[in-house]
Design a protein around this motif. Sequence first.
Motif, PDB file in Angstrom:
ATOM      1  N   MET A   1      -5.738  -0.462  17.792  1.00  0.00           N
ATOM      2  CA  MET A   1      -4.918  -0.126  16.691  1.00  0.00           C
ATOM      3  C   MET A   1      -3.829  -1.101  16.504  1.00  0.00           C
ATOM      4  SD  MET A   1      -1.546   1.364  16.192  1.00  0.00           S
ATOM      5  CE  MET A   1      -1.152   2.584  17.383  1.00  0.00           C
ATOM      6  N   ILE A   2      -3.299  -1.557  17.699  1.00  0.00           N
ATOM      7  CA  ILE A   2      -2.104  -2.438  17.603  1.00  0.00           C
ATOM      8  C   ILE A   2      -2.782  -3.887  17.132  1.00  0.00           C
ATOM      9  CG2 ILE A   2      -0.876  -4.038  18.960  1.00  0.00           C
ATOM     10  CD1 ILE A   2      -0.471  -1.652  21.047  1.00  0.00           C
ATOM     11  N   ALA A   3      -4.061  -4.348  17.343  1.00  0.00           N
ATOM     12  CA  ALA A   3      -4.652  -5.557  16.768  1.00  0.00           C
ATOM     13  C   ALA A   3      -4.814  -5.220  15.489  1.00  0.00           C
ATOM     14  CB  ALA A   3      -5.992  -5.627  17.520  1.00  0.00           C
ATOM     15  N   ASP A   4      -5.168  -4.104  14.845  1.00  0.00           N
ATOM     16  CA  ASP A   4      -5.325  -3.840  13.376  1.00  0.00           C
ATOM     17  C   ASP A   4      -4.033  -4.027  12.572  1.00  0.00           C
ATOM     18  OD1 ASP A   4      -8.180  -3.423  14.018  1.00  0.00           O
ATOM     19  OD2 ASP A   4      -8.033  -1.358  13.847  1.00  0.00           O
ATOM     20  N   GLN A   5      -3.179  -3.336  13.163  1.00  0.00           N
ATOM     21  CA  GLN A   5      -1.708  -3.383  12.742  1.00  0.00           C
ATOM     22  C   GLN A   5      -1.328  -4.764  12.560  1.00  0.00           C
ATOM     23  OE1 GLN A   5       1.122  -0.882  14.165  1.00  0.00           O
ATOM     24  NE2 GLN A   5       0.195   0.894  13.648  1.00  0.00           N
ATOM     25  N   TRP A   6      -1.575  -5.624  13.534  1.00  0.00           N
ATOM     26  CA  TRP A   6      -1.333  -7.132  13.630  1.00  0.00           C
ATOM     27  C   TRP A   6      -1.872  -7.933  12.539  1.00  0.00           C
ATOM     28  CZ3 TRP A   6       1.863 -11.006  14.399  1.00  0.00           C
ATOM     29  CH2 TRP A   6       1.379 -12.362  14.349  1.00  0.00           C
ATOM     30  N   ARG A   7      -3.143  -7.706  12.497  1.00  0.00           N
ATOM     31  CA  ARG A   7      -3.943  -8.289  11.070  1.00  0.00           C
ATOM     32  C   ARG A   7      -3.500  -7.858  10.053  1.00  0.00           C
ATOM     33  NH1 ARG A   7      -8.524  -7.773  14.791  1.00  0.00           N
ATOM     34  NH2 ARG A   7      -8.891  -5.940  14.271  1.00  0.00           N
ATOM     35  N   ARG A   8      -3.151  -6.539   9.593  1.00  0.00           N
ATOM     36  CA  ARG A   8      -2.537  -6.283   8.425  1.00  0.00           C
ATOM     37  C   ARG A   8      -1.042  -6.934   8.117  1.00  0.00           C
ATOM     38  NH1 ARG A   8      -4.866  -1.098   9.678  1.00  0.00           N
ATOM     39  NH2 ARG A   8      -3.081  -0.420  10.561  1.00  0.00           N
ATOM     40  N   LEU A   9      -0.538  -7.030   8.943  1.00  0.00           N
ATOM     41  CA  LEU A   9       0.930  -7.541   9.050  1.00  0.00           C
ATOM     42  C   LEU A   9       0.678  -8.957   8.643  1.00  0.00           C
ATOM     43  CD1 LEU A   9       4.042  -7.669   9.283  1.00  0.00           C
ATOM     44  CD2 LEU A   9       3.796  -7.794  11.830  1.00  0.00           C
ATOM     45  N   GLN A  10      -0.163  -9.719   9.362  1.00  0.00           N
ATOM     46  CA  GLN A  10      -0.399 -10.998   8.995  1.00  0.00           C
ATOM     47  C   GLN A  10      -0.874 -11.387   7.699  1.00  0.00           C
ATOM     48  OE1 GLN A  10       0.799 -13.592  10.962  1.00  0.00           O
ATOM     49  NE2 GLN A  10      -1.092 -14.476  11.368  1.00  0.00           N
ATOM     50  N   ALA A  11      -1.709 -10.580   7.107  1.00  0.00           N
ATOM     51  CA  ALA A  11      -2.414 -10.634   5.758  1.00  0.00           C
ATOM     52  C   ALA A  11      -1.100 -10.375   4.526  1.00  0.00           C
ATOM     53  CB  ALA A  11      -3.533  -9.515   5.533  1.00  0.00           C
ATOM     54  N   GLU A  12      -0.282  -9.704   4.959  1.00  0.00           N
ATOM     55  CA  GLU A  12       0.845  -9.236   4.022  1.00  0.00           C
ATOM     56  C   GLU A  12       1.946  -9.981   4.160  1.00  0.00           C
ATOM     57  OE1 GLU A  12       1.223  -4.999   4.285  1.00  0.00           O
ATOM     58  OE2 GLU A  12      -1.011  -4.853   4.051  1.00  0.00           O
ATOM     59  N   GLY A  13       2.145 -10.873   5.279  1.00  0.00           N
ATOM     60  CA  GLY A  13       3.335 -11.165   5.709  1.00  0.00           C
ATOM     61  C   GLY A  13       4.193 -12.014   4.821  1.00  0.00           C
ATOM     62  N   ASP A  14       3.887 -12.905   3.686  1.00  0.00           N
ATOM     63  CA  ASP A  14       4.657 -13.729   2.923  1.00  0.00           C
ATOM     64  C   ASP A  14       4.864 -12.814   1.762  1.00  0.00           C
ATOM     65  OD1 ASP A  14       4.068 -15.960   4.250  1.00  0.00           O
ATOM     66  OD2 ASP A  14       2.520 -16.865   3.509  1.00  0.00           O
ATOM     67  N   THR A  15       4.308 -11.745   1.596  1.00  0.00           N
ATOM     68  CA  THR A  15       4.490 -10.739   0.333  1.00  0.00           C
ATOM     69  C   THR A  15       5.786  -9.917   0.776  1.00  0.00           C
ATOM     70  OG1 THR A  15       2.973  -9.119   1.015  1.00  0.00           O
ATOM     71  CG2 THR A  15       2.301 -10.966  -0.498  1.00  0.00           C
ATOM     72  N   LEU A  16       6.252  -9.810   2.072  1.00  0.00           N
ATOM     73  CA  LEU A  16       7.151  -8.925   2.508  1.00  0.00           C
ATOM     74  C   LEU A  16       8.662  -9.370   2.184  1.00  0.00           C
ATOM     75  CD1 LEU A  16       5.354  -7.488   5.939  1.00  0.00           C
ATOM     76  CD2 LEU A  16       5.499  -6.308   3.596  1.00  0.00           C
ATOM     77  N   SER A  17       9.463  -8.520   2.139  1.00  0.00           N
ATOM     78  CA  SER A  17      10.861  -9.004   2.254  1.00  0.00           C
ATOM     79  C   SER A  17      11.372  -9.380   3.799  1.00  0.00           C
ATOM     80  CB  SER A  17      11.814  -7.814   1.697  1.00  0.00           C
ATOM     81  OG  SER A  17      11.997  -6.597   2.359  1.00  0.00           O
TER      82      SER A  17
END
Length: 308
Positions: free
Chosen positions: A122-138
């Motif tokens: 679950m931690i690995a999956d959350q990290w991948r999502r964070l990576q994919a969305e990183g530049d779109t986040l404030s």
Amino acid sequence: MDRLFAPAEAIIGRLSYTGKIFLLVVIFAIPVGFLWWQQFSLIQDDIQDAARERQGLEYLGRAIAVYEAIPRHRGLSQAVLNGDQKARGRLDATAQEVDAALQRLTADDAQDAFKTRKHAQMIADQWRRLQAEGDTLSPAESFERHTALIDEVHRLITHFADQAGLSVDEDITLSLLSRAVVEDLLMSAEYAGRMRGIATGLAAGAFDMQAFARLRSLSDALEGRLSDLRFRMEHALDDDPGIAARLNPPLKQADTALQGFVDYIRDKALGSSQVRLATDEVFDKGTAAIGAAMKLADETEAVLADQL
């Protein structure tokens, strides 16, 4: 009463002298054998517990590598998202470190023994999502997402420290050292990491009055954790001069580095009306302080491994 024992007396009376001796040996051998088996079982349990704790220490090292890398990524993300594109290269390199650390963690067979496979995945999956969305986040969203992920890693570490028996070992020294790392040292490093991330964002150009309040709160929280760490480590080291000789130097270095980072933030960001922070400087000072904490964690793990 005589009638009760009459059959036994009759049987014994028919035995030869040798038979009676043999019967006495058997009678005494039964409780002795039972006590021997109990002692053997206790020894086997101790061996299995020690093996489980050693396995837990190896897994702990892999999890701490993740716990150390994600906060670095959080801090560099604050720099990039607040406009400092010079930090992009370091951010990408740190992301690769997180990927590698998570791969080592999720591939570890010890997950099945400690029932952590689903949590680690679950931690690995959350990290991948964070990576994919990183530049779109404030910057604020990125900070909160990273922090939530780091909290999950810490929960994972706490869970398997308990499952492996490290934090509840019958040896009070080993138990205190384990708890000092998991509960005090790692949280001290995380508070320093949050301060590093917020201060890096301020240095890169962000201006948020709440950030200053959070820095003050985190500074106080870090000092509180350091006080707890000193107390627990000193208590653990009181009765073992050999362990004290190994751990006191890195303990002093970690304490000095973390307190020094608090003092630096108070001076450069909280001590005047003008923020006097440079992005690289504040990030590197925070990283050095956290690195000193991780060196203490590594040395404590080595001591624990030697004692098991």
